[in-house]
Motif scaffolding. Structure first.
Motif, short mmCIF file in Angstrom:
data_model
loop_
_atom_site.label_atom_id
_atom_site.label_comp_id
_atom_site.label_asym_id
_atom_site.label_seq_id
_atom_site.Cartn_x
_atom_site.Cartn_y
_atom_site.Cartn_z
N PHE A 273 0.83 -1.21 0.00
CA PHE A 273 0.00 0.00 0.00
C PHE A 273 0.86 1.26 0.00
O PHE A 273 0.63 2.19 -0.78
CB PHE A 273 -0.92 -0.02 1.23
N LEU B 6 2.50 1.79 -3.40
CA LEU B 6 1.59 2.35 -4.41
C LEU B 6 1.43 3.85 -4.23
O LEU B 6 1.38 4.60 -5.23
CB LEU B 6 0.22 1.66 -4.33
N PHE C 108 2.58 6.54 -7.07
CA PHE C 108 1.64 7.53 -7.59
C PHE C 108 2.31 8.90 -7.71
O PHE C 108 2.20 9.58 -8.73
CB PHE C 108 0.42 7.61 -6.67
N PHE D 250 0.42 4.45 -12.81
CA PHE D 250 -0.24 4.01 -11.58
C PHE D 250 -1.36 3.03 -11.88
O PHE D 250 -1.51 2.00 -11.19
CB PHE D 250 -0.80 5.23 -10.84
N LYS D 251 -2.16 3.30 -12.90
CA LYS D 251 -3.25 2.40 -13.26
C LYS D 251 -2.73 1.05 -13.76
O LYS D 251 -3.29 0.00 -13.43
CB LYS D 251 -4.15 3.06 -14.32
N ARG D 252 -1.66 1.09 -14.53
CA ARG D 252 -1.07 -0.16 -14.99
C ARG D 252 -0.49 -0.96 -13.83
O ARG D 252 -0.59 -2.19 -13.80
CB ARG D 252 0.02 0.13 -16.04
N GLN D 253 0.08 -0.24 -12.87
CA GLN D 253 0.62 -0.92 -11.70
C GLN D 253 -0.49 -1.58 -10.89
O GLN D 253 -0.31 -2.69 -10.35
CB GLN D 253 1.39 0.07 -10.82
N LEU D 254 -1.64 -0.93 -10.80
CA LEU D 254 -2.78 -1.51 -10.08
C LEU D 254 -3.22 -2.83 -10.73
O LEU D 254 -3.57 -3.78 -10.02
CB LEU D 254 -3.96 -0.53 -10.05
N VAL E 250 -0.73 -5.39 -9.72
CA VAL E 250 -0.92 -5.73 -8.31
C VAL E 250 -2.07 -6.73 -8.16
O VAL E 250 -1.97 -7.69 -7.38
CB VAL E 250 -1.20 -4.46 -7.48
N PHE E 251 -3.14 -6.52 -8.90
CA PHE E 251 -4.28 -7.43 -8.84
C PHE E 251 -3.86 -8.84 -9.25
O PHE E 251 -4.19 -9.83 -8.58
CB PHE E 251 -5.41 -6.92 -9.74
N TYR F 174 7.91 0.79 -10.23
CA TYR F 174 6.96 0.43 -11.29
C TYR F 174 7.48 -0.78 -12.06
O TYR F 174 8.66 -0.88 -12.38
CB TYR F 174 6.78 1.61 -12.25
#
Length: 400
Positions: free
Chosen positions: A33, A36, A40, A58-62, A65-66, A351
């Protein structure tokens, strides 16, 4: 396996885990957490400039992470015996892919290093993904060293040697050093004779010196590390900008999102130098807090290793702890000028999907060891499996 176990917040089996496993799970999720949040901030300016979307990285990293969290939860709910039983196949797979990256036209180059393969829009970095499986296979080999013959020993030592040489040829000296030290320290923890360990250590040092002597850019990095201010706009530029970021943070930092060096002064601030941005925004206090966090993780990892009754499980726990904490300290050492400038991501912070998957897979293995701390089943290597089958056949014939 129930589908809800694939998502951490819905995994209701956690309450039955050992205390160490639950603590490590929360440490990992908190580390992730915070990482991230830092990513960001560090990636926003460069993402906005390159893609007109500050949240692009950041969105690609999320998404990564999923995927990585699903893999983590599969690992923590899968018997370690099964994971160890298939680890060698992943070692062979990534070994082949490492050498494929060296083929012109197939390997993707960045900063004069060919380390990636393109699987459609997805970049694959075999040298990063092989790390947790290298820990598993090293633990299997050295955990049963006295029980296997020299043919099996030499085979796997040869495989490890090919992995080291393949990563070094990309070239990727930092990952080579990390993998080599991890294997060596696992062997040390297993109690291998000092004459083997000493000879291997000398060979590794000579290999590193040879690589630095041959590769001009590596030699320049070492020289610039000794005095980066002598060529502050050339070879020493990255380290100088990193030191300026770290120094600008002061005691308490400039504040979240207020780093000046990330505004196109500090190169690759979202990967190899992300700790510099973290230090500038959170200061000396933030840096010390992260070091304390790593100390807690290392202590918990060693406690898990000491409680493991299975020698292979113990070595897996030690190897994962070395990998996660060691890579973090190497990254911090580079950004603060304590070590020569190399490209090594900070686990959970930097990243990159490959780094994220490797990091969470490794921590998943450590959590699994904590859950199986009372088991003592050993997964034999192939040579021992054949020997055991031969003995069983002889016993059956004698019995008849």
């Amino acid at each position: 396996m129930k589908l809800r176990r694939l998502i951490p917040i819905f995994d209701n089996s956690v309450s039955s885990w050992a205390l160490e496993a639950r603590l490590l799970r929360w440490l990992t999720l908190t580390w992730l957490f915070v990482g991230l949040i830092v990513l960001f901030s560090a990636s926003y300016p460069v993402a906005d400039a390159r893609h007109n979307d500050g949240l692009y990285y950041f969105k690609r990293q999320l998404m990564w992470v999923f995927v990585a969290l699903i893999i983590l939860n599969i690992i923590v709910n899968l018997p370690l015996r099964k994971i160890l039983g298939i680890s060698h196949w992943f070692v062979f797979l990534f070994l082949v892919l490492i050498f494929v990256t060296l083929i012109p036209g197939l390997g993707r180059k960045a900063f004069d290093a060919s380390r990636w393969l393109a699987l459609g829009p997805i970049p694959i970095q075999p040298s990063e993904l092989i790390k947790p499986f290298l820990v598993l296979q090293s633990a299997r080999l050295f955990g049963q060293w006295e029980r296997i013959n020299w043919r099996v020993r030499f085979t796997w030592l040869g495989v490890f040697g090919l992995i080291i040489l393949g990563i070094l040829a990309q070239p990727n000296l930092s990952t080579t050093a990390l993998c080599g030290m991890t294997i060596w320290l696992i062997a040390l923890a297993a109690g291998l004779p000092y004459k083997y360990l000493g000879g291997t250590a000398v060979g590794g040092i000579l290999l590193a010196v040879l690589s630095i002597s041959i590769k001009e850019y590596q030699r320049k990095r070492v020289m610039s590390f000794l005095n980066p201010w002598a060529d502050a706009t050339g070879d020493g530029y990255q380290l100088v900008q990193s030191l300026l970021a770290v120094g600008s943070g002061g005691t308490w930092g400039t504040g979240f999102g207020l780093s000046q060096q990330k505004q196109f002064y500090l190169p690759i601030q979202d990967t190899d130098f992300i700790f510099a941005v973290f230090s500038e925004e959170f200061g000396f206090a933030g840096g010390i807090s992260l070091l304390v966090w790593l100390s807690i993780f290392a202590t918990l990892g060693l406690i898990i290793a000491l409680k493991a009754t299975n020698p292979i499980h113990r070595l897996v726990a030690i190897g994962v702890t070395i990998l996660m904490v060691g890579q973090s300290l190497l990254h911090i050492g580079v950004t603060t000028g304590a070590l020569p400038t190399t490209g090594l991501p900070l686990p959970m912070f930097s990243y990159g999907g490959n780094s994220m998957i490797a990091s969470l897979l490794a921590t998943g293995l450590l959590i699994r060891v904590a859950r199986e701390s009372n088991e003592a089943e050993v997964v034999p290597l192939r040579g021992e499996q054949s020997e055991n089958r031969r003995k069983r056949r002889l016993f059956q014939k004698t019995k008849v």
